[in-house]
Enzyme design. Structure first.
Site, short mmCIF file in Angstrom:
data_model
loop_
_atom_site.label_atom_id
_atom_site.label_comp_id
_atom_site.label_asym_id
_atom_site.label_seq_id
_atom_site.Cartn_x
_atom_site.Cartn_y
_atom_site.Cartn_z
CE LYS A 1 -5.59 -15.04 -26.50
NZ LYS A 1 -6.36 -14.68 -27.70
CE LYS B 1 -8.64 -20.20 -33.31
NZ LYS B 1 -8.41 -18.77 -33.54
CE LYS C 1 -1.90 -13.54 -32.12
NZ LYS C 1 -2.95 -14.08 -32.91
N1 AQP Z 1 -8.85 -17.30 -24.17
C1 AQP Z 1 -9.91 -16.65 -24.61
N2 AQP Z 1 -10.91 -16.28 -23.78
C2 AQP Z 1 -12.01 -15.61 -24.23
N3 AQP Z 1 -12.19 -15.29 -25.52
C3 AQP Z 1 -11.22 -15.64 -26.39
N4 AQP Z 1 -11.08 -15.48 -27.72
C4 AQP Z 1 -9.91 -16.02 -28.14
N5 AQP Z 1 -9.26 -16.55 -27.11
C5 AQP Z 1 -10.04 -16.33 -26.00
C6 AQP Z 1 -12.08 -14.81 -28.55
O1 AQP Z 1 -12.43 -15.69 -29.60
C7 AQP Z 1 -12.74 -14.91 -30.75
C8 AQP Z 1 -11.99 -15.46 -31.92
O2 AQP Z 1 -10.61 -15.38 -31.70
P1 AQP Z 1 -9.64 -15.48 -32.94
O3 AQP Z 1 -9.54 -16.86 -33.39
O4 AQP Z 1 -10.07 -14.56 -34.00
O5 AQP Z 1 -8.29 -14.91 -32.49
P2 AQP Z 1 -7.38 -15.05 -31.26
O6 AQP Z 1 -7.86 -14.17 -30.18
O7 AQP Z 1 -6.04 -14.72 -31.77
O8 AQP Z 1 -7.47 -16.56 -30.82
P3 AQP Z 1 -6.32 -17.43 -30.24
O9 AQP Z 1 -6.86 -18.70 -29.81
O10 AQP Z 1 -5.53 -16.66 -29.23
O11 AQP Z 1 -5.45 -17.71 -31.53
P4 AQP Z 1 -3.91 -17.57 -31.73
O12 AQP Z 1 -3.30 -18.53 -30.80
O13 AQP Z 1 -3.75 -17.95 -33.18
O14 AQP Z 1 -3.55 -16.16 -31.43
C9 AQP Z 1 -12.38 -13.46 -30.43
O15 AQP Z 1 -13.56 -12.76 -30.10
C10 AQP Z 1 -11.50 -13.59 -29.23
O16 AQP Z 1 -11.59 -12.44 -28.39
#
Ligand code: AQP
Length: 344
Positions: free
Chosen positions: A207, A210, A115
């Site tokens: 992955k 969002k 990040k």
């Molecule tokens: N691609 C994924 N596959 C499986 N699980 C996922 N999670 C996130 N992306 C995937 C799981 O969703 C939960 C909440 O995630 P989060 O919103 O707290 O954080 P994150 O992992 O940072 O989500 P993003 O979508 O990747 O957000 P950005 O783009 O802002 O970094 C967690 O249990 C996570 O494991």
């Protein structure tokens, strides 16, 4: 190690549109666990501000994630649904745990490296400290089980290391206060099933996220049927037909991802999906996948939009959840203060 009351804690950041990865990796597990466990499901807004957020959008996202929890089937009357910033215990415990966690441990966190990228000197201290706050989230409730996607595995290992070091550093004080041989449980990650790491629809090595600039990389929980169909039709694939065995997915990350999604949504294994579709071409498989996704997500998306419009209701759910969360966390933080040696 002492016996701890089984308790589930997990959270989702209100940082944008919830997608199929969040749903399959986390939220479906949340829904299943509430049948067997006492659960706390948090909208982790303190985590969200580790990167810049527009205040109005943040507010809307907190309500939207709450609506998604409820629409997916989380029962906020039986379980606790709340947003993190309403419970001061998270920030309070995070400070104490900051003084337990080691710099070297945080330096190994791959999510921070990804990040922060090349802009390391300019990111917030909060982004670096994110995993310690996550440990505090879990430990404030002495939670024993944490359902998460694969990407959170390293953070969970850190939470266990912090809990263990606290238990060891303060073992004498914990015993002197009659609190047994360990104050914090070592929380178990629950990372299971065929979709623990859902990948981008545009690139099977990244992955689903969002923050990906391309909306076509992900299926959002509130996408309508047409958009789901368009995104799956455009999803990257290769020219070969589907194999009949799981071994045939090796070296085909985009196909592996779509088969994993199908399996998770249909509650079966990848092997079962390939038994049904082995030899089929992509258009047949994608059509079946669209039908499956639309049947699963359309009712959730519709319910999310309906609930998100009722701000007073959502805010009431969060306030009620926060009061119940505070009641569990407050005695834990008080005991931690006693263990550490603060006067109160
Ligand atoms: N691609 C994924 N596959 C499986 N699980 C996922 N999670 C996130 N992306 C995937 C799981 O969703 C939960 C909440 O995630 P989060 O919103 O707290 O954080 P994150 O992992 O940072 O989500 P993003 O979508 O990747 O957000 P950005 O783009 O802002 O970094 C967690 O249990 C996570 O494991």
């Amino acid at each position: 190690m002492a016996d701890f009351h089984p308790r589930v804690f997990s959270g989702v950041q209100p940082t944008g549109n919830l997608h199929l990865g969040n749903y399959l990796g986390a939220i479906t597990k949340f829904v299943a666990l509430q049948k067997t466990h006492e659960c706390l499901y948090c909208v982790v807004d303190l985590h969200a501000i580790t990167v810049p957020q527009d205040p109005a959008e943040l507010k809307a996202s907190i309500r939207k994630v709450t609506a998604a929890y409820l629409a997916a089937g989380i029962d906020a009357k039986k379980q606790i649904v709340f947003n993190q910033s309403q419970v001061a215990a998270h920030a309070e415990l995070a400070w104490i745990l900051n003084c337990v966690a080691r710099l070297g441990w945080l330096n190994r966190m791959t999510q921070f490296k990804e990040k922060a990228g090349k802009d390391r000197e300019n990111v917030s201290v909060g982004l670096y400290d994110y995993p310690v706050l996550m440990a505090a989230d879990i430990l404030a409730y002495q939670a024993t089980h944490v359902p998460v996607g694969e990407d959170q595995k390293q953070h969970l290992e850190l939470a266990r290391d912090i809990a263990q070091k606290f238990n060891l550093d303060f073992a004498a004080s914990i015993a002197a206060l009659g609190l047994g041989d360990a104050f914090f449980p070592l929380p178990e990650p629950l990372i299971q099933g065929p979709a623990t790491r859902v990948m981008s629809l545009r690139d099977g090595t990244k992955k689903m996220s969002k923050s990906d600039p391309s909306d076509y990389s992900r299926i959002n929980l509130d996408d309508d049927a047409d958009l789901i169909a368009q995104k799956i039709r455009k999803a990257k694939t290769d020219p070969e037909a589907l194999p009949s065995e799981v071994e045939g997915l090796a070296g085909r990350p985009e196909l592996d991802n779509l088969v994993g999604i199908f399996a998770a949504v249909n509650d079966e294994t990848k092997a079962q999906v390939l038994q049904a579709f082995g030899g089929a071409n992509f258009s047949t498989f994608k059509t079946a996948l669209v039908d499956l996704l639309v049947a699963k997500l359309a009712p959730i998306g519709a319910e999310m939009s309906r609930l998100a419009k009722d701000e007073a209701f959502i805010d009431g759910v969060l306030a009620d959840g926060a009061a119940r969360a505070r009641a569990i966390a407050a005695p834990v933080v008080t005991a931690v203060k006693d263990i550490v040696g603060f006067v109160r």
